[in-house]
Design an enzyme around this catalytic site. Structure first.
Site, short mmCIF file in Angstrom:
data_model
loop_
_atom_site.label_atom_id
_atom_site.label_comp_id
_atom_site.label_asym_id
_atom_site.label_seq_id
_atom_site.Cartn_x
_atom_site.Cartn_y
_atom_site.Cartn_z
N ASP A 91 3.34 2.60 7.99
CA ASP A 91 2.04 1.95 7.76
C ASP A 91 2.20 0.65 6.98
OD1 ASP A 91 0.90 4.03 9.10
OD2 ASP A 91 0.13 5.04 7.33
N ASP A 139 0.84 -1.20 0.00
CA ASP A 139 0.00 0.00 0.00
C ASP A 139 0.87 1.25 0.00
OD1 ASP A 139 -2.43 1.43 0.04
OD2 ASP A 139 -2.35 1.64 2.22
#
Length: 287
Positions: free
Chosen positions: A186, A169
């Site tokens: 993240d 991502d």
């Protein structure tokens, strides 16, 4: 500020001295700036996942191990215990990936510990000592865009070769611009490059996101194709951290894989929806 209930255990254990302020809040976690002894760190407090589609979860969790067959059955059925186990596995995936990448020398925040759904890690700062901004909040010169793009392509290669991990991502929304360059954050969607059938597609999307973002400032990057180049080298066992890359790749001609094309369209739609959510104001300002 008043100590959030989720951080109270860490305070009582002496792992956190004080909570300075809330840094950001998103659909997956809330991040706080905290003090631990003489160091300023950040504490990522995970929320219950409610905004991921089942298709996305299946793609990312393929080949992830669970503790036992009972847990696996519960996760598959979506029972309350199964949902709790799924969320715990999702959080653990980020923690595991963070430790693996840090050990491989990838530019990620240094992790300190994970306890009761809270990840305590390094606070990435800018030249002034403030919390570092995300790339999407920064304007770049063409020179800086090319330099940071090259740095991040090298980090993608290091993730792949050094830790066998694909971020899954990667975009301008989960890369911080620290004092000494970009830092990747993240990682709950990180996948095993060798064990996940979707790893190639995710890596190509990660690299495409980098190309499209930095290409806004250095348009010649839009003509590059580092993703296919480095994956082809990886599949042949020829990709290493020092392997020179050209950004060029010649695609073989053949029949179109309609299913893959449809999946790419779905992914693009999901990514656009996620970007709209991020831009809608669900993140707090840095100061």
């Amino acid at each position: 500020m008043k100590t959030p209930s989720r951080l109270q255990t860490l305070v009582e254990e002496g792992l956190i001295d004080t909570v300075v302020r809330q840094l950001m809040s998103g659909k997956e976690a809330t991040v706080y700036v905290v003090r631990s002894g003489d160091e300023t760190r950040c504490a990522k407090v995970y929320k219950e996942a409610t905004n991921r589609s089942f298709r996305q979860a299946v793609d990312y969790t393929e080949n992830r191990k669970v503790k036992n067959t009972r847990q696996a059955r519960a996760m598959a059925k979506g029972t309350r215990f199964g949902r709790e186990a799924t969320e715990a596995a999702w959080q653990s995936a980020e923690v595991d990936a963070l430790y693996r990448l840090a050990a491989a020398g990838v530019r990620v925040p240094r992790p300190h510990l994970f306890l009761d759904g809270v990840l305590l890690m390094e606070l990435v700062t800018d030249a002034n000592g403030d919390a570092a901004p995300r790339l999407n909040d920064v304007e770049f010169t063409p020179v800086d865009a090319r330099r940071h793009h090259a740095t991040l392509i090298a980090e993608v290669v290091r993730m792949l070769c050094g830790a066998g991990v694909v971020h899954g991502d990667l975009s301008e929304f989960n890369i911080l611009l620290g004092e000494d360059g970009p830092v990747i954050i993240d990682l709950p969607q990180a996948v095993d490059a060798a064990g996940n059938n979707h790893a190639k597609r995710m890596l190509l999307r990660d690299v495409e996101n980098l190309r499209n973002f930095f290409g806004r400032f250095a348009p010649e990057l839009l003509r590059s194709d580092y993703g296919h180049e480095l994956w082809a080298l990886y599949e042949r066992g020829l990709l290493h951290t020092e392997t020179p890359l050209t950004g060029r790749f010649v695609h073989a001609r053949g029949p179109v894989d309609v299913r893959s094309v449809v999946r790419e369209i779905d992914d693009a739609r999901d990514e656009d929806a996620a970007k709209r959510l991020r831009l809608s104001g669900n993140h707090l300002p840095r100061n």
